[in-house]
Write a protein that holds these residues in place. Sequence first.
Motif, PDB file in Angstrom:
ATOM      1  N   LYS A  44       7.506  -0.649  -0.411  1.00  0.00           N
ATOM      2  CA  LYS A  44       7.270  -1.124   0.930  1.00  0.00           C
ATOM      3  C   LYS A  44       5.579  -0.991   1.328  1.00  0.00           C
ATOM      4  O   LYS A  44       5.102  -1.916   2.186  1.00  0.00           O
ATOM      5  N   SER A  45       5.106  -0.155   0.782  1.00  0.00           N
ATOM      6  CA  SER A  45       3.566   0.129   1.242  1.00  0.00           C
ATOM      7  C   SER A  45       2.613  -0.169   0.157  1.00  0.00           C
ATOM      8  O   SER A  45       1.398  -0.544   0.518  1.00  0.00           O
ATOM      9  N   LYS A  46       2.985  -0.375  -1.181  1.00  0.00           N
ATOM     10  CA  LYS A  46       1.885  -0.528  -2.207  1.00  0.00           C
ATOM     11  C   LYS A  46       0.760   0.305  -2.326  1.00  0.00           C
ATOM     12  O   LYS A  46      -0.223  -0.031  -2.684  1.00  0.00           O
TER      13      LYS A  46
ATOM     14  N   LYS B  14      11.003   3.312  -3.797  1.00  0.00           N
ATOM     15  CA  LYS B  14      11.136   2.389  -2.437  1.00  0.00           C
ATOM     16  C   LYS B  14       9.841   2.502  -1.512  1.00  0.00           C
ATOM     17  O   LYS B  14       9.494   1.561  -0.912  1.00  0.00           O
ATOM     18  N   MET B  15       9.210   3.759  -1.561  1.00  0.00           N
ATOM     19  CA  MET B  15       8.088   3.785  -0.842  1.00  0.00           C
ATOM     20  C   MET B  15       6.783   2.964  -1.356  1.00  0.00           C
ATOM     21  O   MET B  15       6.044   2.208  -0.545  1.00  0.00           O
TER      22      MET B  15
END
Length: 94
Positions: free
Chosen positions: A32-34, A28-29
């Motif tokens: 969201k952030s790539k 999930k991180m």
Amino acid sequence: MESNSLILSVVSIVNMVILGILISIFGKMYVKSKAQLPLGMIVVASMLFLHNVIGGFAYFSMDDIFSHEIFPYMLGVGIAELAGLLIFLKITLE
């Protein structure tokens, strides 16, 4: 199945559950952030997951060849990994 192998297998399964949760969180991180860090953590957690899968199968399938003398050491390694993963999960969730 001998009780020693059952205990080692349960520890491996608990480790796999925690690693699955960590992989999900890092996934999930990453979405969201790539960022590269969560991607690296997914790779590390996946390798630890694979280690526990192989260990769990070994405890089930090679029950006869494990000596009773090595059980405390193998259990200690599994519990140390479990403690480390729980701390890692706690830090990740903060």
